[in-house]
Design a protein around this motif. Sequence first.
Motif, PDB file in Angstrom:
ATOM      1  N   ASN A  15      42.291  36.318 -23.147  1.00 14.07           N
ATOM      2  CA  ASN A  15      42.620  35.575 -21.933  1.00 14.07           C
ATOM      3  C   ASN A  15      41.565  35.833 -20.867  1.00 14.07           C
ATOM      4  N   ALA A  16      41.180  34.790 -20.187  1.00 17.01           N
ATOM      5  CA  ALA A  16      40.145  34.942 -19.177  1.00 17.01           C
ATOM      6  C   ALA A  16      40.761  34.970 -17.787  1.00 17.01           C
ATOM      7  N   VAL A  17      40.167  35.734 -16.890  1.00 15.34           N
ATOM      8  CA  VAL A  17      40.531  35.697 -15.471  1.00 15.34           C
ATOM      9  C   VAL A  17      39.296  35.202 -14.739  1.00 15.34           C
ATOM     10  N   ILE A  18      39.377  34.005 -14.183  1.00 12.28           N
ATOM     11  CA  ILE A  18      38.202  33.362 -13.604  1.00 12.28           C
ATOM     12  C   ILE A  18      38.491  32.958 -12.169  1.00 12.28           C
ATOM     13  N   ARG A  19      37.564  33.291 -11.271  1.00 14.40           N
ATOM     14  CA  ARG A  19      37.644  32.940  -9.859  1.00 14.40           C
ATOM     15  C   ARG A  19      38.945  33.435  -9.228  1.00 14.40           C
ATOM     16  N   THR A  20      39.384  34.609  -9.648  1.00 13.44           N
ATOM     17  CA  THR A  20      40.533  35.275  -9.061  1.00 13.44           C
ATOM     18  C   THR A  20      40.140  36.731  -8.915  1.00 13.44           C
ATOM     19  N   LYS A  21      40.441  37.322  -7.772  1.00 12.85           N
ATOM     20  CA  LYS A  21      40.059  38.727  -7.605  1.00 12.85           C
ATOM     21  C   LYS A  21      41.019  39.583  -8.416  1.00 12.85           C
ATOM     22  N   ASP A  22      40.482  40.336  -9.346  1.00 10.43           N
ATOM     23  CA  ASP A  22      41.327  41.110 -10.247  1.00 10.43           C
ATOM     24  C   ASP A  22      40.495  42.258 -10.808  1.00 10.43           C
ATOM     25  N   GLN A  23      41.176  43.206 -11.420  1.00  4.21           N
ATOM     26  CA  GLN A  23      40.461  44.287 -12.081  1.00  4.21           C
ATOM     27  C   GLN A  23      41.279  44.766 -13.266  1.00  4.21           C
ATOM     28  N   ILE A  24      40.600  45.373 -14.210  1.00  2.00           N
ATOM     29  CA  ILE A  24      41.276  45.860 -15.409  1.00  2.00           C
ATOM     30  C   ILE A  24      40.590  47.165 -15.808  1.00  2.00           C
ATOM     31  N   THR A  25      41.401  48.126 -16.235  1.00  2.00           N
ATOM     32  CA  THR A  25      40.824  49.400 -16.656  1.00  2.00           C
ATOM     33  C   THR A  25      40.986  49.536 -18.171  1.00  2.00           C
ATOM     34  N   ILE A  26      39.857  49.700 -18.823  1.00  2.00           N
ATOM     35  CA  ILE A  26      39.865  49.840 -20.284  1.00  2.00           C
ATOM     36  C   ILE A  26      39.096  51.115 -20.625  1.00  2.00           C
ATOM     37  N   ALA A  27      39.742  52.000 -21.374  1.00  2.00           N
ATOM     38  CA  ALA A  27      39.128  53.254 -21.808  1.00  2.00           C
ATOM     39  C   ALA A  27      38.485  53.997 -20.638  1.00  2.00           C
ATOM     40  N   GLY A  28      39.180  54.017 -19.526  1.00  2.00           N
ATOM     41  CA  GLY A  28      38.722  54.803 -18.386  1.00  2.00           C
ATOM     42  C   GLY A  28      37.714  54.121 -17.496  1.00  2.00           C
ATOM     43  N   THR A  29      37.286  52.925 -17.854  1.00  2.00           N
ATOM     44  CA  THR A  29      36.337  52.209 -17.004  1.00  2.00           C
ATOM     45  C   THR A  29      37.043  51.008 -16.373  1.00  2.00           C
ATOM     46  N   THR A  30      36.810  50.823 -15.077  1.00  2.04           N
ATOM     47  CA  THR A  30      37.425  49.698 -14.393  1.00  2.04           C
ATOM     48  C   THR A  30      36.417  48.546 -14.282  1.00  2.04           C
ATOM     49  N   TYR A  31      36.863  47.358 -14.663  1.00  2.44           N
ATOM     50  CA  TYR A  31      36.019  46.164 -14.580  1.00  2.44           C
ATOM     51  C   TYR A  31      36.597  45.228 -13.533  1.00  2.44           C
ATOM     52  N   HIS A  32      35.689  44.590 -12.770  1.00  2.00           N
ATOM     53  CA  HIS A  32      36.109  43.699 -11.697  1.00  2.00           C
ATOM     54  C   HIS A  32      35.692  42.273 -12.029  1.00  2.00           C
TER      55      HIS A  32
END
Lengths: 227, 630
Positions: free
Chosen positions: B426-443
């Motif tokens: 699933n894609a999150v596009i043009r929405t401010k969001d973040q996800i943490t995977i294996a200890g790294t946070t992606y914005h």
Amino acid sequence: MKKLQIILLASVIALVSCKKDNYDAPSAGLSGKFIDEATNEQVQMDIIRGTRIEFIEHGYENPQSQFMVLKNDGSYANTLMFANAYTIKISEPNFIPIAPQDIEIKGQTTLDFKVTPYIRVKDASIVKNGNKIVATFKLQQNVINNVQKIGLYAHADSRVGETMRLVASEQNLNAVTDPNHVYTLEIDLPSNSGQLKPGNNYHFRIGALIGIGGSKPNYAPAVKLGV
Amino acid sequence: MKLTHYKYIILAAALSATGCSKVLDLQPTDKLTADAIFGDPAGVKVYMANLYYQLPIEDFAFFRGGFNQNGGDPNNGGFSAAMGTDEAVHTEFGDFIGDGDFHWWDQGYKLIRDVNLLIDYIPSLKIRDDEKAALTGESAFIKAFAYYALAKRYGGVSLMKKSQVYTGDAEALKVPRSTEKETWDYVMEQCDIAINNLGTAKSRRASKWTAYALKARAALHAASIAKFGNRITLDGDAVAQKLVGVDAGAANGYYKAAADAAKAIIDGGGYSLFRPSPATPAEAAENYRTLFQSPNDAASSEAIMIKGFTLPGANQGHNYDIWYQPAQVANGWPHPGRMNPTLDLVDQYESYTTPGQASPVNTRVDGNVTDYNGFNSGTAYRQFDNPNEIFKDKDARLWGTTILPGTVWKNTNIVIQAGYVKPDGNAVIRTKDQITIAGTTYHTYGAADVTMYSGFDTYGGNNTRSGFSFKKFMNQNNPIVPGWNQSTTDWLEFRYAEVLLIYAEAVAESGQGDAALAAKCINDLRKRAGHTTTIALTAENVQRERRVELAFENKRIWDLIRRREFHTEFNNRFLHTLLPLQDLRALPAKKYIFVRVNTPNTNPKTFQTKSYYRYIPGVGSNGLVQNPQY
């Protein structure tokens, strides 16, 4: 106290010094329809960038043209005009041009135009067939020029047309058409899912443009379908 | 009290008694007479400076509201002429070309009157003959420039060949419109006067070569209108009287005039391209960027006419840097990032791997570059190691014109990211969001805070929505000064590259002239951009070359108009965006994919054929024939 008197005097002078306005508000108007003289149906139009009525008010030096747009169903109305004599011209028609005419507008005046559309879109059908919107129709042209293109147009708004569309399926003909030929145009829904979102309703309309410079397309009435 | 009234009566009587004497007929002390100005060469110079200021040069202060939009209130949102074309979109505005945009009528005739007054006085000036010739040439150049600017907006216009004198009859001052062809011919005639009278010395004032360059540009415009006039149909009085439109038969004559004028510069002007033979594409990109940041570096090579922006401040500096540099370098200025080059333009640049053709940005394994429906988890996208690898082989001028995602500008990594694809597809596009995977946070926008990226967040209207930010003309050396009219980058009004392109186009379109030289013209430009192959002279190749070489120099809008391509190019047209997404499905590898979409939050644009000409202002009083459909 004396200051107050002066202010009062000044306001009285200001109030009586001129009338409220020099002109009465526009009270007259002009409305009517464009009617196909053979079928007595109203001629379908474009609301934006379509055929327009140009009207020129008499009694002025170098008068500027004013314009009114037509509704999609071929009717028009301007209910706020000044009572006067006007010259009425039709600019960029989708029917065989008619001569300018002078008219005296007094009160709410009605003026219908009997015209012959360049093209009649006949036996039009627009249906959803699986993943496609399919339009079938015949063309009856009333001038000898080539038909430049035909198109199926889609928009969320009912005033859909060549000038107002999200998706178009067009075909260039550049030929004189056979009145018995059945034309088919399709819009593929999956490949336009960004514009025609599944589950929503959209309006579809068939158009045909004659190859005469400055003319506008002719249409069949729009159809609403869920995709 | 009563005595006071008498005093007034006596005073009034005294005034009326003396009112008939000439004691009040003084020469005004706040105005100069014509003799006082023109009688002194220094006065002429001052007067001439004012005429140059009024020249319709489409520079950094040219916007849809007109010229010199850098005084008073210069806040127009930074909506440039490029945003009325397919070169760019604005971060916020969805506007297109309106009836009231790009006019130049009152100001045009003011300049023409001012220059006509000077022309009247030249014969009586007490200066040397060569100085008189120079003034004659310069005045003709200014007049030609003014009528060129009027003709391309309004078609045929009233030709004020001499200054008018008001003798109490206003009707006598009304001059009807000439035909469009007569107007263009008058521009040619004035250019020839300028060419014959001006010297060859190079400065910021008009020379023989600037006059040739103006003639070439104007003749190409007239030729195109003649050749492509049949692409549109207009009707009405203005058409019947030939006030708009030029007969097709005139095309070759104008193309020849354009080619001859361009060739005169090529043969005799002593001009050359700025840094014509770069060793690498990276060097070519930097050379190209430098040319526009510092036009004076090209004063002895490519620059034919430079307009200076010398001082910061009202009516002097300009606002390109504050409006258009990416958000991350705004330095406190609240409204950066407005110029968003479109994917449509980016597609036009050639790839070094496929020379001679536009190279659309290929985002998908199946090579489909026409699907704008958005991200689809079932589609196989090409994956890249960084956000600009996809542009690796593109023409150096793309790198010199735009700021690409993940490239460095002012020692800052410019982050332009539209979202990410989560490991589940699933894609999150043009929405401010973040996800943490294996200890790294992606914005989604590539960084945590709004100060750390320049793309896609609608915050403040400061981040690009096309996927590209703007580099050409931008000053890289200094931090942005967060205030109005602080930029002093000079403007290159005529440059040798345009002359080469005019020659190439005139030859390609008309078949007249030296085809080998014309091919060399476009290939010299390509060589300067790092190309190592040559391409053939075709009309299509010339136009593509023109689009990429002259991008954002306010040429595209007039190219679309003169070639009558605007209404077909813009018929319910969406402009396009490239969404860079981080593909988290590839973790732990860092991979990016790209999705081609319609530019977010925009509506399709349609150019109406009437807009090929602006309306004539004030026909109710000046009695001129109005242009079609206004």
